[in-house]
Scaffold this active site. Sequence first.
Site, PDB file in Angstrom:
ATOM      1  N   HIS A   1      -6.431   0.842   2.981  1.00 35.18           N
ATOM      2  CA  HIS A   1      -6.725   0.130   1.723  1.00 35.18           C
ATOM      3  C   HIS A   1      -8.066  -0.616   1.781  1.00 35.18           C
ATOM      4  O   HIS A   1      -8.199  -1.716   1.255  1.00 35.18           O
ATOM      5  CB  HIS A   1      -5.613  -0.871   1.384  1.00 35.18           C
TER       6      HIS A   1
ATOM      7  N   ASN B   1       2.536  -0.267  -4.185  1.00 33.14           N
ATOM      8  CA  ASN B   1       1.701   0.910  -4.448  1.00 33.14           C
ATOM      9  C   ASN B   1       1.939   1.422  -5.859  1.00 33.14           C
ATOM     10  O   ASN B   1       2.854   0.946  -6.548  1.00 33.14           O
ATOM     11  CB  ASN B   1       2.052   2.030  -3.457  1.00 33.14           C
TER      12      ASN B   1
ATOM     13  N   TYR C   1       0.960  -7.217   8.922  1.00 31.44           N
ATOM     14  CA  TYR C   1      -0.143  -7.707   8.080  1.00 31.44           C
ATOM     15  C   TYR C   1      -0.826  -8.939   8.688  1.00 31.44           C
ATOM     16  O   TYR C   1      -2.048  -8.973   8.824  1.00 31.44           O
ATOM     17  CB  TYR C   1       0.352  -7.962   6.644  1.00 31.44           C
TER      18      TYR C   1
END
Length: 492
Positions: free
Chosen positions: A65, A138, A348
């Site tokens: 991304h 998404n 993350y």
Amino acid sequence: MDPYKFRPSSAFDSNFWTTNYGAPVWNNDSSLTLGTRGPILLEDYHLVEKLANFERERIPERVVHARGASAKGFFEVTHDISHLTCADFLRAPGVQTPVIVRFSTVIHERGSPETLRDPRGFAVKFYTREGNFDLVGNNFPVFFVRDAMKFPDAIHAFKPNPKTNIQENWRIIDFFSHQPESLSTFAWFYDDVGIPQDYRHMEGFGVHAFTFINKAGQSHYVKFHWKPTCGVKCLLEEEAIRVGGSNHSHATKDLYDSIAAGNYPEWTLYIQVMDPAHEDSFDFDPLDMTKIWPEDILPLQPVGRLVLNKNIDNFFNENEQLAFNPAFMVPGIYFSDDKLLQARIFAYSDTQRYRLGPNYLQLPVNAPKCAHHNNHYDGFMNFMHRDEEVNYFPSKFDPVRHAERFPMPSRILTGKREKCIIEKENNFKQPGERYRSWAPDRQDRFIGRWIKALTDHRVTHEHRSIWISYWTQVDKSLGQKLASRLNARPSM
Ligand code: HEM
């Protein structure tokens, strides 16, 4: 409080140039040299500082991304769902919460074209009064693999070949020929929605099942869906080549220009709600994110609207340094046991501590906008000024106490340690239903894309027969069409 006013511009109000440490710069044009021609003197600290800053302007791009655009706005509750969740920002219709949203492509680098066939990220950070809630989704409602163990391999297969640095189809076809669970997502990827027209005309999905918990401690599974009020639009191959050929940032530009023109992009948030007592009554596992939940059984219920009405002021601060995290939950919303979601809870912050540094949550765009307090600081680039002597807990000298307890899912979990696949795989039914719901021309385009992928010169007969066998199990006529156009047979 103005949630968008992050950097005090008063820090930059000098009328004349200064160094970073604030001293006046009387010449920002010429280096300090010995004589008129040089050499340059190392004591020209202003030059050294200017070059040093420039040389460090780039930070590592996101491992996935990397290419994205962000914008700010608000989320407003339109329907009362307080019987399902005690989340403060969902407490009543009319409640508004500031948000920042980042749309992205997945595979290619920071400067890549926005017209490539790829899933799109749809990440929303809600700055709530109880901390940030990040819904990191998404534009497809399903995902390629269901176990995080396969995620790095799946991404490597999609990323450029490490030798040629070119994305090569045969690597995708090869890796996923071992993953029949990917069929449901390939039924989106090779569909028309594989290239959205721009970011305003695409849907968003939380993809995983999450958990809502109400004040009484009752839990429900929930899935999130964003629907654009201006409809879903895609680019077919020829259009994508034309659009991308004239502007490789067309989607970023479209988002920026629409907001600047007052044509604010808007999405409606819907939820699907499942009573956990019913989770065994389906022919698939509801926590398997390669599956959608049938809308005729679990209808979409409107919750609120997302409006993007403010462009970012600075791309680096509010896009490159922006950090979303599916681990960021607020009271009233919790994870489910979806294995892939569980792994994302780790991934993350881990990458962001590397990408941005350990104090990345102090960066204004990432920091909560509500009061917050703990002793997790110091480390590189701690720029929080604290004047206090107690940085441990508990202490008679520090009045900060635990927050009020909030409900968590209370289901009892048992089991032995194991490494296994989920029981109800059911890999073929839903992609078949999706394929059969399309008009014939859409089906033809889907088949055409598969023919192209499977005729790559590095794709072997074995790969082709595996894929034809998969698509035959999805839909017999689809498999037959592929087989006859490829002059091949399924390996059943
Ligand atoms: C185990 C599976 C997954 C892993 C390990 C993973 C890992 C990552 C990592 C490391 C990043 C870069 C984050 C950053 O540098 O700030 C990222 C970004 C992202 N991921 Fe995942 N991911 C996984 C699955 C998913 C799934 C299933 C979705 C969609 C539901 C998703 C949506 C996103 C989005 C939207 C971003 C970009 C966020 C932004 O705009 O900054 N990922 N992921």
